[in-house]
Design a protein around this motif. Structure first.
Motif, PDB file in Angstrom:
ATOM      1  N   ILE A 189       0.849  -1.195   0.000  1.00  0.00           N
ATOM      2  CA  ILE A 189       0.000   0.000   0.000  1.00  0.00           C
ATOM      3  C   ILE A 189       0.883   1.242   0.000  1.00  0.00           C
ATOM      4  N   ASP A 190       0.657   2.104  -0.987  1.00  0.00           N
ATOM      5  CA  ASP A 190       1.400   3.372  -1.061  1.00  0.00           C
ATOM      6  C   ASP A 190       0.771   4.369  -0.095  1.00  0.00           C
ATOM      7  N   ASN A 191       1.516   4.795   0.885  1.00  0.00           N
ATOM      8  CA  ASN A 191       1.008   5.722   1.885  1.00  0.00           C
ATOM      9  C   ASN A 191       0.954   7.168   1.406  1.00  0.00           C
ATOM     10  N   GLY A 192       1.520   7.442   0.236  1.00  0.00           N
ATOM     11  CA  GLY A 192       1.466   8.780  -0.336  1.00  0.00           C
ATOM     12  C   GLY A 192       2.489   9.747   0.218  1.00  0.00           C
ATOM     13  N   ASN A 193       3.361   9.304   1.085  1.00  0.00           N
ATOM     14  CA  ASN A 193       4.388  10.186   1.653  1.00  0.00           C
ATOM     15  C   ASN A 193       5.791   9.610   1.455  1.00  0.00           C
TER      16      ASN A 193
ATOM     17  N   THR B 115       6.402   6.452   1.598  1.00  0.00           N
ATOM     18  CA  THR B 115       6.525   5.181   2.312  1.00  0.00           C
ATOM     19  C   THR B 115       5.435   4.215   1.845  1.00  0.00           C
ATOM     20  N   VAL B 116       5.672   2.960   2.092  1.00  0.00           N
ATOM     21  CA  VAL B 116       4.686   1.930   1.747  1.00  0.00           C
ATOM     22  C   VAL B 116       4.458   1.032   2.960  1.00  0.00           C
ATOM     23  N   THR B 117       3.316   0.396   2.946  1.00  0.00           N
ATOM     24  CA  THR B 117       2.976  -0.576   3.989  1.00  0.00           C
ATOM     25  C   THR B 117       2.593  -1.886   3.317  1.00  0.00           C
ATOM     26  N   VAL B 118       3.153  -2.964   3.800  1.00  0.00           N
ATOM     27  CA  VAL B 118       2.826  -4.288   3.266  1.00  0.00           C
ATOM     28  C   VAL B 118       1.861  -4.980   4.226  1.00  0.00           C
ATOM     29  N   LYS B 119       0.689  -5.363   3.709  1.00  0.00           N
ATOM     30  CA  LYS B 119      -0.307  -6.018   4.547  1.00  0.00           C
ATOM     31  C   LYS B 119      -0.741  -7.346   3.931  1.00  0.00           C
ATOM     32  N   SER B 120      -1.085  -8.255   4.807  1.00  0.00           N
ATOM     33  CA  SER B 120      -1.615  -9.543   4.358  1.00  0.00           C
ATOM     34  C   SER B 120      -2.985  -9.346   3.724  1.00  0.00           C
ATOM     35  N   ASN B 121      -3.239 -10.073   2.654  1.00  0.00           N
ATOM     36  CA  ASN B 121      -4.558  -9.997   2.013  1.00  0.00           C
ATOM     37  C   ASN B 121      -5.654 -10.557   2.907  1.00  0.00           C
ATOM     38  N   VAL B 122      -5.279 -11.428   3.838  1.00  0.00           N
ATOM     39  CA  VAL B 122      -6.255 -11.918   4.815  1.00  0.00           C
ATOM     40  C   VAL B 122      -6.736 -10.760   5.685  1.00  0.00           C
ATOM     41  N   GLU B 123      -5.798  -9.930   6.121  1.00  0.00           N
ATOM     42  CA  GLU B 123      -6.130  -8.785   6.956  1.00  0.00           C
ATOM     43  C   GLU B 123      -6.965  -7.764   6.199  1.00  0.00           C
ATOM     44  N   LEU B 124      -6.772  -7.680   4.889  1.00  0.00           N
ATOM     45  CA  LEU B 124      -7.485  -6.694   4.064  1.00  0.00           C
ATOM     46  C   LEU B 124      -8.793  -7.232   3.495  1.00  0.00           C
TER      47      LEU B 124
END
Length: 451
Positions: free
Chosen positions: A251-255, A257-266
């Motif tokens: 996920i592009d945080n727009g600043n 930086t990016v965040t990597v998340k599990s598709n289960v969590e999303l």
């Protein structure tokens, strides 16, 4: 004098003869009447036997051939063999559920009702077991209409149908479990079909008629989709959208930086976004169901749906979990396992090592994966602990406060669904049985009557 005596004797004899003659006529008439009555009784019995035999045969044909009066190719000729053998006339009357299956012979008539599925609908249905802990107020499915009291319709309500055990634990608070229809709708559950479990009470398989346990032969996938479970790909192809929860998303945080998340969590968030996107396209009329298929585990966090376009979610070979408050959710969830035998690796990490004596040592801990949070909540011995069997067959875990309209179906035969908290599900037939999923009509077993 002798002449008078002779006349008197003749008169007496004549009188006796007349009485005998009248008695003979009466007896003869009575005999003929009895014979006629006997003939009518035999004919009535014959007609009733034919009508009943015709209905029994028609019921067998209806169930074996899985007939549906709404199918375009349906015809009463399906019962021709039954009609011929039993010399009866057999037909299905009606254009919508409930239909009447009628077998008649002469003046005798036997009928049975065929329902479009309401009799087997419930707020929560599982081929396995279910445990509810906390205060719950359920709005059950209305089931069969059995009568009226003034303007109030009386139904044989159904809140829970399970292939295994049903346990309700209301806990230490003042909360209780209630199952009843909304009083504002001029509808109520029949006496004996509206379970209440008092606070500070634990009960298992000891409820009124709205909660059924150990129901045999539950084939929930086929009942819902009219396909064998092995044909799940065919069913999936008709859905509006699908997603797979394996892997991760960046996920592009727009600043910068990016965040990597599990598709289960999303999972819950993606379901909501797909549903909203489909509605925004204008391809669905207001009130039309949006159907979304999920392969794999699913954290339902951030899931939302309103009554304008409810959502129907299928989760294949994955666990479902939710923690928090879910208010005014309009949708139904169907969960089933096909290739997955158990769900242990969704919740726990199990490792085996050998100690200094060469003995096998098994170590169990909550998974470091996306479902770790749920395991951490209940890893105390007073709740689920870390016993393998408590998690191995745990497909459905809700914790928090839930106010939903729709239905829940868990087609995991060995599974035990668990709910901790305030669960307020309300069955909604408009979501559970839309045209997209026409339920297979079923015979109402207790509806056979003769006329």
């Amino acid at each position: 004098m002798n002449s008078q005596n002779g006349m008197a004797t003749l008169a007496a004899v004549s009188g006796i003869l007349i009485v005998i003659a009248l008695f003979s006529v009466s007896v003869a008439s009575s005999g003929l009447g009895d014979i006629k009555k006997a003939q009518n009784l035999v004919e009535d019995t014959r007609q009733r036997a034919n009508a009943k035999a015709g209905l029994d045969c028609a019921i067998a044909v209806f169930e074996q051939k899985e007939l549906n009066p709404k199918d375009a190719d349906y015809s009463d000729s399906s019962f021709n063999e039954c009609a011929s053998v039993t010399t009866s006339s057999i037909t299905i009357v009606g254009t919508e559920s409930p239909w009447s299956l009628i077998s008649s012979s002469g003046y005798a008539k036997y009928t049975a009702l065929i329902s479009g599925g309401g009799g087997t609908a419930s707020a929560f249905k599982t081929s396995g077991s279910i445990v509810l802990e906390g205060g719950n107020r359920w709005i059950p499915a209305k089931g069969e209409l059995v009568g009226k009291e003034g303007n109030t319709e009386i139904y044989e309500c159904l809140a829970i149908i399970a292939g295994g055990d049903v346990t309700i634990d209301t806990g230490d608070s003042t909360a209780k479990f209630e199952s009843q229809l909304l009083a504002t709708n001029n509808e109520q559950c029949k006496e004996g079909f509206s379970t209440t479990v008092a606070s500070n009470t634990i009960k298992t398989n000891d409820f009124e008629g709205d909660i059924l346990d150990h129901q045999p032969g539950m084939n929930l996938f086929k009942e819902k989709f009219r396909e064998d479970k092995s044909n799940w790909e065919k069913v999936k192809s008709g859905f509006d959208a699908s997603l797979n929860t394996s892997g991760t998303t960046t996920i592009d945080n727009g600043n910068g930086t990016v965040t990597v998340k599990s598709n289960v969590e999303l999972c819950g968030k993606e379901i909501t976004e797909k549903r909203d996107g489909i509605v925004a396209q204008g391809s669905h009329n207001e009130g039309q169901l949006v159907t979304i298929w999920v392969d794999g585990d699913c954290n339902m966090a951030d899931m939302a749906s309103d009554s304008s376009n409810p959502v129907f979610i299928v989760v294949k070979d994955g666990v479902i979990a939710y923690h928090g408050a879910l208010a005014n959710f309009n949708g139904s969830i169907f969960q089933f396992n096909y290739e997955r035998e158990n769900f242990l690796d969704s919740w726990l990490e199990v490792s085996e090592t050998t100690d200094e004596n060469g003995d096998l040592v098994t170590t169990t801990s909550c998974t470091s994966g996306p479902m770790a949070f749920f395991c951490d909540l209940f890893d105390e011995p007073s709740s689920l602990g870390l016993e393998l069997d408590n998690w191995k067959y745990l497909p459905f875990l809700f914790n928090g406060s839930f106010d939903t309209r729709g239905s829940y179906i868990v087609d995991v035969e060995k599974g035990t669904s668990k709910v901790f908290g305030a669960f307020t599900p309300g069955y909604d037939e408009k979501i559970d049985n839309p045209e997209f999923f026409p339920s297979q009509p079923k015979l109402v077993k207790a509806s056979i009557h003769d006329f």
